[in-house]
Structure formats: C-alpha cells, structure tokens
Design a protein around this motif. Structure first.
Motif, mmCIF file in Angstrom:
data_model
loop_
_atom_site.group_PDB
_atom_site.id
_atom_site.type_symbol
_atom_site.label_atom_id
_atom_site.label_comp_id
_atom_site.label_asym_id
_atom_site.label_seq_id
_atom_site.Cartn_x
_atom_site.Cartn_y
_atom_site.Cartn_z
ATOM 1 N N ASP A 85 27.414 53.527 3.247
ATOM 2 C CA ASP A 85 28.433 53.563 4.395
ATOM 3 C C ASP A 85 28.852 52.068 4.735
ATOM 4 O OD1 ASP A 85 28.468 54.402 7.748
ATOM 5 O OD2 ASP A 85 30.122 54.419 6.093
ATOM 6 N N GLU A 86 29.465 51.441 3.604
ATOM 7 C CA GLU A 86 29.910 50.251 3.716
ATOM 8 C C GLU A 86 31.156 49.959 3.138
ATOM 9 O OE1 GLU A 86 25.282 48.426 3.267
ATOM 10 O OE2 GLU A 86 26.906 47.633 2.080
ATOM 11 N N GLY A 87 31.871 50.746 2.997
ATOM 12 C CA GLY A 87 33.325 50.710 2.401
ATOM 13 C C GLY A 87 33.380 51.236 0.939
ATOM 14 N N GLU A 88 34.664 51.201 0.614
ATOM 15 C CA GLU A 88 34.992 52.014 -0.893
ATOM 16 C C GLU A 88 34.556 51.225 -1.954
ATOM 17 O OE1 GLU A 88 38.896 52.956 -1.223
ATOM 18 O OE2 GLU A 88 38.910 54.357 0.704
ATOM 19 N N ALA A 89 34.307 49.924 -1.674
ATOM 20 C CA ALA A 89 34.034 49.030 -2.772
ATOM 21 C C ALA A 89 32.362 48.818 -2.815
ATOM 22 C CB ALA A 89 34.191 47.401 -2.457
ATOM 23 N N SER A 90 31.625 49.571 -2.062
ATOM 24 C CA SER A 90 30.016 49.644 -1.952
ATOM 25 C C SER A 90 29.630 50.465 -3.346
ATOM 26 C CB SER A 90 29.613 50.246 -0.780
ATOM 27 O OG SER A 90 29.921 49.374 0.319
ATOM 28 N N PRO A 91 28.428 49.833 -4.086
ATOM 29 C CA PRO A 91 28.081 50.381 -5.230
ATOM 30 C C PRO A 91 27.329 51.956 -4.556
ATOM 31 C CG PRO A 91 26.452 48.778 -4.380
ATOM 32 C CD PRO A 91 27.846 48.690 -3.622
ATOM 33 N N TYR A 92 27.217 52.960 -5.545
ATOM 34 C CA TYR A 92 26.452 54.106 -5.036
ATOM 35 C C TYR A 92 25.013 53.683 -5.122
ATOM 36 C CZ TYR A 92 30.884 57.053 -5.518
ATOM 37 O OH TYR A 92 31.996 57.616 -5.465
ATOM 38 N N GLN A 93 24.432 54.742 -4.243
ATOM 39 C CA GLN A 93 22.941 54.771 -4.335
ATOM 40 C C GLN A 93 22.511 56.053 -4.706
ATOM 41 O OE1 GLN A 93 21.331 53.610 -0.253
ATOM 42 N NE2 GLN A 93 20.653 51.756 -1.161
ATOM 43 N N LEU A 94 21.246 56.118 -5.357
ATOM 44 C CA LEU A 94 20.783 57.427 -5.603
ATOM 45 C C LEU A 94 20.106 57.877 -4.552
ATOM 46 C CD1 LEU A 94 18.794 56.075 -9.009
ATOM 47 C CD2 LEU A 94 21.193 57.313 -8.792
ATOM 48 N N GLN A 95 20.549 59.316 -4.148
ATOM 49 C CA GLN A 95 20.061 60.026 -3.249
ATOM 50 C C GLN A 95 18.503 60.399 -3.594
ATOM 51 O OE1 GLN A 95 22.067 63.555 -2.333
ATOM 52 N NE2 GLN A 95 20.951 64.092 -0.570
ATOM 53 N N PRO A 96 17.419 60.196 -2.260
ATOM 54 C CA PRO A 96 16.138 60.670 -2.696
ATOM 55 C C PRO A 96 15.765 61.960 -3.349
ATOM 56 C CG PRO A 96 16.410 59.351 -0.386
ATOM 57 C CD PRO A 96 17.732 59.830 -0.981
ATOM 58 N N GLY A 97 16.820 62.977 -2.978
ATOM 59 C CA GLY A 97 16.585 64.293 -3.685
ATOM 60 C C GLY A 97 17.107 64.295 -5.099
ATOM 61 N N SER A 98 17.521 63.344 -5.606
ATOM 62 C CA SER A 98 18.273 63.222 -7.054
ATOM 63 C C SER A 98 17.332 63.164 -8.054
ATOM 64 C CB SER A 98 19.426 62.638 -7.048
ATOM 65 O OG SER A 98 18.952 61.262 -7.167
ATOM 66 N N ARG A 99 17.536 63.754 -9.392
ATOM 67 C CA ARG A 99 16.814 63.597 -10.376
ATOM 68 C C ARG A 99 16.619 62.160 -10.977
ATOM 69 N NH1 ARG A 99 12.746 65.881 -10.735
ATOM 70 N NH2 ARG A 99 12.636 65.903 -13.223
ATOM 71 N N ARG A 100 17.797 61.482 -10.740
ATOM 72 C CA ARG A 100 17.766 60.146 -11.258
ATOM 73 C C ARG A 100 17.093 59.163 -10.193
ATOM 74 N NH1 ARG A 100 23.625 57.933 -13.148
ATOM 75 N NH2 ARG A 100 22.371 56.112 -13.235
ATOM 76 N N PHE A 101 17.126 59.600 -9.020
ATOM 77 C CA PHE A 101 16.223 58.920 -8.193
ATOM 78 C C PHE A 101 14.698 59.192 -8.636
ATOM 79 C CE2 PHE A 101 13.439 58.320 -4.298
ATOM 80 C CZ PHE A 101 14.035 57.144 -3.734
ATOM 81 N N SER A 102 14.356 60.152 -8.793
ATOM 82 C CA SER A 102 13.032 60.540 -9.250
ATOM 83 C C SER A 102 12.499 59.813 -10.386
ATOM 84 C CB SER A 102 12.786 62.268 -9.354
ATOM 85 O OG SER A 102 13.300 62.813 -8.414
ATOM 86 N N ARG A 103 13.537 59.801 -11.154
ATOM 87 C CA ARG A 103 13.252 59.192 -12.395
ATOM 88 C C ARG A 103 13.013 57.491 -12.212
ATOM 89 N NH1 ARG A 103 11.212 60.134 -17.533
ATOM 90 N NH2 ARG A 103 11.860 58.461 -19.038
ATOM 91 N N ALA A 104 13.857 57.018 -11.571
ATOM 92 C CA ALA A 104 13.689 55.563 -11.132
ATOM 93 C C ALA A 104 12.289 55.410 -10.271
ATOM 94 C CB ALA A 104 14.839 55.332 -10.109
ATOM 95 N N GLU A 105 11.803 56.113 -9.475
ATOM 96 C CA GLU A 105 10.624 56.119 -8.930
ATOM 97 C C GLU A 105 9.468 56.319 -9.953
ATOM 98 O OE1 GLU A 105 9.425 55.623 -5.605
ATOM 99 O OE2 GLU A 105 11.447 54.896 -5.536
ATOM 100 N N ALA A 106 9.696 57.171 -10.873
ATOM 101 C CA ALA A 106 8.776 57.482 -11.871
ATOM 102 C C ALA A 106 8.392 55.940 -12.645
ATOM 103 C CB ALA A 106 8.967 58.539 -12.751
ATOM 104 N N GLU A 107 9.744 55.443 -13.187
ATOM 105 C CA GLU A 107 9.423 54.131 -13.936
ATOM 106 C C GLU A 107 9.045 53.088 -12.959
ATOM 107 O OE1 GLU A 107 13.569 53.646 -14.710
ATOM 108 O OE2 GLU A 107 13.669 55.210 -16.413
#
Length: 227
Positions: free
Chosen positions: A70-92
């Motif tokens: 929530d910092e404007g349209e130019a802000s990068p996307y963050q992985l949501q804690p419930g997403s598979r990509r977030f789960s993978r990042a945590e495992a890594e």
C-alpha cells in the motif's frame, strides 16, 4: 541475665546467617548447574549440526495470491503469507540457515512430487540423497526396485514422497517417508516402523524439517514462519 540473652541473640543471628548462606550456595549450585547443562546442550546442538543431513519441505497452502504493498502503483509486489511462493521462500530461508550451520540440506519440491517418480539421485552439499515419489497405483515390487536402484548408487539417505503411509507396506530401505495426503499432525514427531520414519506434511504457516544423524537418529520439526 542481660549477657546470656545477648549471647543467645547473637547465636540465633549467626545460625540464621549460616542457613541463609547455605541456601544461597545451594541455589547457586543448582541454578549454575542448570544453566551449564542448558548451555552445553545448546552448544552441542550447534556444534553437531554438521553431523546431520537435513530435509526441508514447504508447508501446505491453499492460495497463490499476491498482494500489492500500500505505497502506490510503483511499489513492488510482496508475496502473501498464504501463497505457495511465500511458502517456498520460507523453506529456502530455513534450508539456507541449516546449510550455513554446516549441514547437508535437501530442499524438496512437494508441489510437484511426480518429478521424483523414477527416483532421482541429488548431490547436495557433498552428500548424495535419493528421492522417489510413489503413487497409489505403484506396486510394492515397483517401489522396491526404485529403492534398490537408489541404494545401489550409494546414496546416504532415501526420502520418499507418498500419498499415504499404507501405500509403502513392508518395503524396506526408505529412511524418511513424507505422507502428503495423510492427516496433518498424524505423525508430528515422526513414527518409525521397520527403519522408515513416517512424517506428516507441514501445515500452512510452517516449514517441515527432518534431521537425520550419522547414527540414523531422526528428529522431525515444524517451524512456524518467521514473520
């Protein structure tokens, strides 16, 4: 009469002082011993990590959504804690922490178990891991042949991804079997039968870890995400 009374008071004060001193010494010894034991255990755990082979796998998750900061349209996307990509990042992240501690670490892709269907030999941090996935259609003979192939290649540890514990039956030679469709929490600390340790999948919001020592002692952990 005054002098004896004073002597009695002095003796009583001295006795109380001795009791207090003994109690303090005892408390110091007990507390000091406890701290030493705890410190020794922590030091042993840290120093002994290089004697463990570690398997890390993602927690289960139902969503693959991403959320925009929530910092404007130019802000990068963050992985949501419930997403598979977030789960993978945590495992890594967890895998890297064990690797830095000196362990050999295998990070599994439990989202795509069929990639291990033929049995794969994976070299990780100087250690050869054998990984296979099993379906409900595989016969016991087919599973045994895959295990024999991995064992003949000199792997140190054989890990199987299975739908249910019952699918393996009495097949020998598997060190760790992660039961992807069995109820979460059914084997929270692992259940060892005939040399195979059966492990539950990690729940959403956590990363699964299996550590195996050089003496084949297995430790199973479920680590909550470090938010």
């Amino acid at each position: 009469m005054i002098k004896p009374t004073r002597e009695k008071i002095a003796l009583a004060v001295f006795a109380l002082g001795m009791v207090g001193a003994l109690a303090a010494a005892a408390a110091y010894l007990v507390i000091g011993h406890s701290w030493n034991v705890a410190a020794s255990h922590i030091d042993y755990t840290i120093d002994a990590l290089d004697e463990f082979d570690v398997v890390v796998y993602e927690g289960l998750s139902d969503t693959q959504a991403r959320v925009l900061q929530d910092e404007g349209e130019a802000s990068p996307y963050q992985l949501q804690p419930g997403s598979r990509r977030f789960s993978r990042a945590e495992a890594e992240r967890v895998a890297e922490s064990y690797r830095k501690a000196g362990s050999s670490v295998l990070l599994l892709d439990i989202d795509h178990p069929r990639k291990y269907a033929d049995g794969l030999i994976l070299l990780r941090d100087g250690v050869r891991f054998g990984v296979l996935s099993v379906s409900e259609m595989d016969t016991k003979q087919q599973i045994a042949e895959k295990v024999d192939y991995l064992r003949s290649a000199g792997v140190r540890m054989v890990v199987a991804l299975v739908p249910y514990k019952s699918v393996l039956g009495d097949v020998a030679g598997i060190d760790v079997a992660i039961c992807l469709k069995d109820r979460i929490g059914l084997y929270p600390e692992g259940k060892t039968i005939n040399g195979t340790t059966f492990v539950s999948p990690a729940s959403q919001g956590s990363t699964g870890v299996v550590l195996m020592s050089s003496s084949n002692v297995v430790l199973v952990k479920s680590l909550p995400y470090d938010m």
